[in-house]
Design a protein around this motif. Sequence first.
Motif, PDB file in Angstrom:
ATOM      1  N   ASP A 190       0.818  -1.213   0.000  1.00  0.00           N
ATOM      2  CA  ASP A 190       0.000   0.000   0.000  1.00  0.00           C
ATOM      3  C   ASP A 190       0.856   1.269   0.000  1.00  0.00           C
ATOM      4  OD1 ASP A 190       0.967  -0.348   2.570  1.00  0.00           O
ATOM      5  OD2 ASP A 190      -0.914   0.153   3.571  1.00  0.00           O
ATOM      6  N   ARG A 191       2.168   1.108  -0.137  1.00  0.00           N
ATOM      7  CA  ARG A 191       3.077   2.237  -0.329  1.00  0.00           C
ATOM      8  C   ARG A 191       3.934   1.932  -1.552  1.00  0.00           C
ATOM      9  NH1 ARG A 191       5.801   3.493   5.569  1.00  0.00           N
ATOM     10  NH2 ARG A 191       3.897   4.137   6.681  1.00  0.00           N
ATOM     11  N   THR A 192       3.467   2.329  -2.680  1.00  0.00           N
ATOM     12  CA  THR A 192       4.199   2.061  -3.909  1.00  0.00           C
ATOM     13  C   THR A 192       4.135   3.288  -4.810  1.00  0.00           C
ATOM     14  OG1 THR A 192       2.268   1.133  -5.022  1.00  0.00           O
ATOM     15  CG2 THR A 192       3.650  -0.406  -3.832  1.00  0.00           C
ATOM     16  N   LEU A 193       4.988   3.296  -5.817  1.00  0.00           N
ATOM     17  CA  LEU A 193       4.949   4.354  -6.816  1.00  0.00           C
ATOM     18  C   LEU A 193       5.585   3.841  -8.101  1.00  0.00           C
ATOM     19  CD1 LEU A 193       7.986   5.861  -7.338  1.00  0.00           C
ATOM     20  CD2 LEU A 193       7.596   6.509  -4.977  1.00  0.00           C
ATOM     21  N   SER A 198       5.881   9.934 -21.355  1.00  0.00           N
ATOM     22  CA  SER A 198       5.160  10.221 -22.584  1.00  0.00           C
ATOM     23  C   SER A 198       3.666  10.351 -22.279  1.00  0.00           C
ATOM     24  CB  SER A 198       5.429   9.125 -23.619  1.00  0.00           C
ATOM     25  OG  SER A 198       4.812   9.439 -24.843  1.00  0.00           O
ATOM     26  N   TYR A 199       2.835   9.511 -22.908  1.00  0.00           N
ATOM     27  CA  TYR A 199       1.396   9.594 -22.656  1.00  0.00           C
ATOM     28  C   TYR A 199       1.100   9.388 -21.166  1.00  0.00           C
ATOM     29  CZ  TYR A 199       1.155   8.812 -27.708  1.00  0.00           C
ATOM     30  OH  TYR A 199       1.326   8.896 -29.052  1.00  0.00           O
ATOM     31  N   TYR A 200       0.148  10.176 -20.651  1.00  0.00           N
ATOM     32  CA  TYR A 200      -0.266  10.074 -19.244  1.00  0.00           C
ATOM     33  C   TYR A 200       0.915  10.257 -18.301  1.00  0.00           C
ATOM     34  CZ  TYR A 200      -3.757   7.547 -21.991  1.00  0.00           C
ATOM     35  OH  TYR A 200      -4.652   7.177 -22.964  1.00  0.00           O
ATOM     36  N   GLY A 201       1.898  11.059 -18.713  1.00  0.00           N
ATOM     37  CA  GLY A 201       3.138  11.192 -17.960  1.00  0.00           C
ATOM     38  C   GLY A 201       2.936  11.701 -16.547  1.00  0.00           C
ATOM     39  N   GLY A 202       3.805  11.251 -15.655  1.00  0.00           N
ATOM     40  CA  GLY A 202       3.785  11.676 -14.264  1.00  0.00           C
ATOM     41  C   GLY A 202       4.258  10.573 -13.353  1.00  0.00           C
ATOM     42  N   THR A 203       4.404  10.917 -12.092  1.00  0.00           N
ATOM     43  CA  THR A 203       4.703   9.930 -11.052  1.00  0.00           C
ATOM     44  C   THR A 203       3.406   9.568 -10.360  1.00  0.00           C
ATOM     45  OG1 THR A 203       6.960  10.723 -10.683  1.00  0.00           O
ATOM     46  CG2 THR A 203       5.912   9.538  -8.876  1.00  0.00           C
ATOM     47  N   TYR A 204       3.107   8.289 -10.293  1.00  0.00           N
ATOM     48  CA  TYR A 204       1.865   7.808  -9.688  1.00  0.00           C
ATOM     49  C   TYR A 204       2.183   7.249  -8.311  1.00  0.00           C
ATOM     50  CZ  TYR A 204      -0.411   8.532 -14.162  1.00  0.00           C
ATOM     51  OH  TYR A 204      -0.927   9.116 -15.291  1.00  0.00           O
ATOM     52  N   LEU A 205       1.603   7.875  -7.304  1.00  0.00           N
ATOM     53  CA  LEU A 205       1.913   7.559  -5.913  1.00  0.00           C
ATOM     54  C   LEU A 205       0.711   6.878  -5.269  1.00  0.00           C
ATOM     55  CD1 LEU A 205       4.150   8.034  -3.738  1.00  0.00           C
ATOM     56  CD2 LEU A 205       2.904  10.097  -3.088  1.00  0.00           C
ATOM     57  N   PHE A 206       0.932   5.678  -4.706  1.00  0.00           N
ATOM     58  CA  PHE A 206      -0.111   4.911  -4.029  1.00  0.00           C
ATOM     59  C   PHE A 206       0.177   4.987  -2.527  1.00  0.00           C
ATOM     60  CE2 PHE A 206       0.470   3.405  -8.245  1.00  0.00           C
ATOM     61  CZ  PHE A 206      -0.781   3.042  -8.722  1.00  0.00           C
ATOM     62  N   ARG A 207      -0.660   5.724  -1.802  1.00  0.00           N
ATOM     63  CA  ARG A 207      -0.374   6.001  -0.395  1.00  0.00           C
ATOM     64  C   ARG A 207      -1.671   6.355   0.319  1.00  0.00           C
ATOM     65  NH1 ARG A 207       0.841  11.084   1.887  1.00  0.00           N
ATOM     66  NH2 ARG A 207       1.996  10.991   3.843  1.00  0.00           N
ATOM     67  N   ASN A 208      -1.836   5.820   1.538  1.00  0.00           N
ATOM     68  CA  ASN A 208      -3.021   6.101   2.361  1.00  0.00           C
ATOM     69  C   ASN A 208      -4.323   5.811   1.608  1.00  0.00           C
ATOM     70  OD1 ASN A 208      -1.286   6.986   4.381  1.00  0.00           O
ATOM     71  ND2 ASN A 208      -1.422   9.131   3.766  1.00  0.00           N
ATOM     72  N   GLY A 209      -4.305   4.744   0.808  1.00  0.00           N
ATOM     73  CA  GLY A 209      -5.515   4.332   0.103  1.00  0.00           C
ATOM     74  C   GLY A 209      -5.884   5.189  -1.090  1.00  0.00           C
ATOM     75  N   LYS A 210      -5.010   6.099  -1.508  1.00  0.00           N
ATOM     76  CA  LYS A 210      -5.302   6.988  -2.627  1.00  0.00           C
ATOM     77  C   LYS A 210      -4.223   6.874  -3.705  1.00  0.00           C
ATOM     78  CE  LYS A 210      -5.338  10.842  -0.363  1.00  0.00           C
ATOM     79  NZ  LYS A 210      -5.488  12.293  -0.096  1.00  0.00           N
ATOM     80  N   GLU A 485      -3.308  -4.577  -4.146  1.00  0.00           N
ATOM     81  CA  GLU A 485      -4.730  -4.797  -4.343  1.00  0.00           C
ATOM     82  C   GLU A 485      -5.422  -3.744  -5.204  1.00  0.00           C
ATOM     83  OE1 GLU A 485      -6.194  -7.415  -3.595  1.00  0.00           O
ATOM     84  OE2 GLU A 485      -5.142  -8.390  -1.943  1.00  0.00           O
ATOM     85  N   THR A 486      -4.760  -2.651  -5.554  1.00  0.00           N
ATOM     86  CA  THR A 486      -5.424  -1.608  -6.329  1.00  0.00           C
ATOM     87  C   THR A 486      -5.818  -2.139  -7.698  1.00  0.00           C
ATOM     88  OG1 THR A 486      -4.114   0.089  -5.222  1.00  0.00           O
ATOM     89  CG2 THR A 486      -5.222   0.731  -7.250  1.00  0.00           C
ATOM     90  N   PRO A 487      -7.110  -2.104  -8.051  1.00  0.00           N
ATOM     91  CA  PRO A 487      -7.534  -2.626  -9.355  1.00  0.00           C
ATOM     92  C   PRO A 487      -6.912  -1.825 -10.504  1.00  0.00           C
ATOM     93  CG  PRO A 487      -9.410  -2.331  -7.876  1.00  0.00           C
ATOM     94  CD  PRO A 487      -8.245  -1.647  -7.232  1.00  0.00           C
ATOM     95  N   MET A 488      -6.666  -2.497 -11.616  1.00  0.00           N
ATOM     96  CA  MET A 488      -6.076  -1.828 -12.766  1.00  0.00           C
ATOM     97  C   MET A 488      -6.984  -0.705 -13.270  1.00  0.00           C
ATOM     98  SD  MET A 488      -4.779  -3.338 -16.437  1.00  0.00           S
ATOM     99  CE  MET A 488      -4.122  -4.808 -15.665  1.00  0.00           C
ATOM    100  N   ARG A 489      -8.284  -0.893 -13.179  1.00  0.00           N
ATOM    101  CA  ARG A 489      -9.210   0.141 -13.671  1.00  0.00           C
ATOM    102  C   ARG A 489      -9.055   1.443 -12.884  1.00  0.00           C
ATOM    103  NH1 ARG A 489     -12.430  -3.552 -10.935  1.00  0.00           N
ATOM    104  NH2 ARG A 489     -13.436  -2.748  -9.026  1.00  0.00           N
ATOM    105  N   ASP A 490      -8.699   1.335 -11.591  1.00  0.00           N
ATOM    106  CA  ASP A 490      -8.481   2.545 -10.792  1.00  0.00           C
ATOM    107  C   ASP A 490      -7.212   3.271 -11.245  1.00  0.00           C
ATOM    108  OD1 ASP A 490     -10.718   1.790  -9.444  1.00  0.00           O
ATOM    109  OD2 ASP A 490      -9.703   1.275  -7.562  1.00  0.00           O
ATOM    110  N   ILE A 491      -6.183   2.491 -11.631  1.00  0.00           N
ATOM    111  CA  ILE A 491      -4.950   3.110 -12.123  1.00  0.00           C
ATOM    112  C   ILE A 491      -5.207   3.789 -13.458  1.00  0.00           C
ATOM    113  CG2 ILE A 491      -2.544   2.714 -12.717  1.00  0.00           C
ATOM    114  CD1 ILE A 491      -2.587   0.221 -10.988  1.00  0.00           C
ATOM    115  N   ILE A 492      -5.957   3.121 -14.330  1.00  0.00           N
ATOM    116  CA  ILE A 492      -6.283   3.709 -15.627  1.00  0.00           C
ATOM    117  C   ILE A 492      -7.087   4.992 -15.434  1.00  0.00           C
ATOM    118  CG2 ILE A 492      -7.539   3.353 -17.782  1.00  0.00           C
ATOM    119  CD1 ILE A 492      -6.877   0.372 -17.523  1.00  0.00           C
TER     120      ILE A 492
END
Length: 506
Positions: A190-193, A198-210, A485-492
């Motif tokens: 639950d602490r990942t990044l 390129s497309y959808y560029g950025g750092t995606y941070l998974f923390r505190n359920g968000k 556990e984060t579903p792929m659809r939530d990441i998309i």
Amino acid sequence: MKRVKLYISLILASAFLAACGGGGNITKNDDKDIAIYPDYKNVTIPCNIAPMNFCVKDSTDTEYALQISAGERTMWVDADDKDFVIDSDDWKALTQLKPGSTTPKSITFTIARKENDEWVGSKPFKMTVVADSIDDYLTYRLVPPGYVSWYKMGIYQHQLSTSEESVVMENSHLKGACMNCHTVGSHRSDRTLFHIRSYYGGTYLFRNGKIERLEAKTDSTISGFVYPSWHPDGRYIAFSNNKTAQEFHTSDRNRIEVFDDGSDVIMYDADKHEVFSTPLLKSEDYWETFPSFSPDGKWLYFCKAKRVREVSLNYKDVHYSLCRIAFDAEKAEFGTEVETLYDAEETGRSISFPRVSPDGKWIIATIHDFGNFSIWHRNAELYIAPIPEAGFAASASSILDWKKLFGNDWGRGGCSYHSWSSNGRWLVFSSRRDDGLYTRPYFTYMDKSGKPHKPFMLPQEKPRKFYKQRDLSYNVPEFMTSRFETPMRDIIEATTQDSIPVTYRK
């Protein structure tokens, strides 16, 4: 009474044999040494690992079988086209230790071959089962071993107790964008990044359920976030900023050279969405990279090299030292001195990827001839050094006692990215030693004295077929104690969010 015990043991053994294969009987033994793939002979394994299936390296039409013995248990496994696939329930029975026992358990393997209607046993070998369990999940990126393009990549997780792999995210859902530098904080899923370029560029941070999508480039930094390391409190993350380039070779045994033409180390405050640094980590005269926190969060380790002009022509003159600086999480402040743990000017070599053991007693890093991107360096090897409790003096005399982790035979193909398990008894690392092209994950048991045991490749149901068909490299393997556990659809869905801008604290 003895006859009753013997009778019961024979019944149990017969039932076990009946459940595990057609059964057989070795009538003689010639002690022939039969090669297997992967090489699992005499390795030390955790009590909760999936079956260590392997195959015989033989192109003839010889018929093979396998006899496995552990204590009073004996089982027979018929070969499936020279592959030995061990039933998972039977394997659990073999590797199970007595409740509360810390005594290692020995399992004996004898490969038998059919000759004139009788089974001839080969030279037996052993696996040693220890009570120190391994974290149940391994996460990694799968990517083709190419240079400038790719057709598919993704981030995956592998359950080590079952050999089941599942997708975290694949770039087929992101218009083929590059995904890299995924990192787990304190072995917590639950602490990942990870970064998307390129497309959808950025750092995606998974923390505190968000999930947060960060725009990390600021006017005071040379790039967005690159190599990360989580502070144990989960609030702070150290990153490098890098201007990276690469060169290609037609004759050098190292096919590609990746190098920096600028790099700094900064700290990200996830609560405030801001970054800060110090001139000791953000110098005009040096390149700083590969930050790595100590397990207590009080020290930030990093690699540092003198700036070299025209680095694309002089990349072999770049040598990184290993340093550390104090960090106070309560005050959000760095220390005022940098300590040197490996001095590249004295050794003439380079160091990368420092990782401190969870108990704070050992540090392992990759040492190679030059540069910092050791994954393509065939001479890259893992080194270990003890960390003294008294600390260091801020001078070259403080250099640690570095020793090669494995023997010279492990230098073939190079050893690169590595990480510790949560209990500090297991190390996973990447190596191309299997075929010189694809990186595979290997595991080694690290006993309390800091001694490594013989490494073994990630188990698969049919490893020969699996690794022959999987034309992808395992990149940045890291342990997790639980499933992501984060579903792929939530990441998309997060890729459609507006990026959160990161500000630089002056």
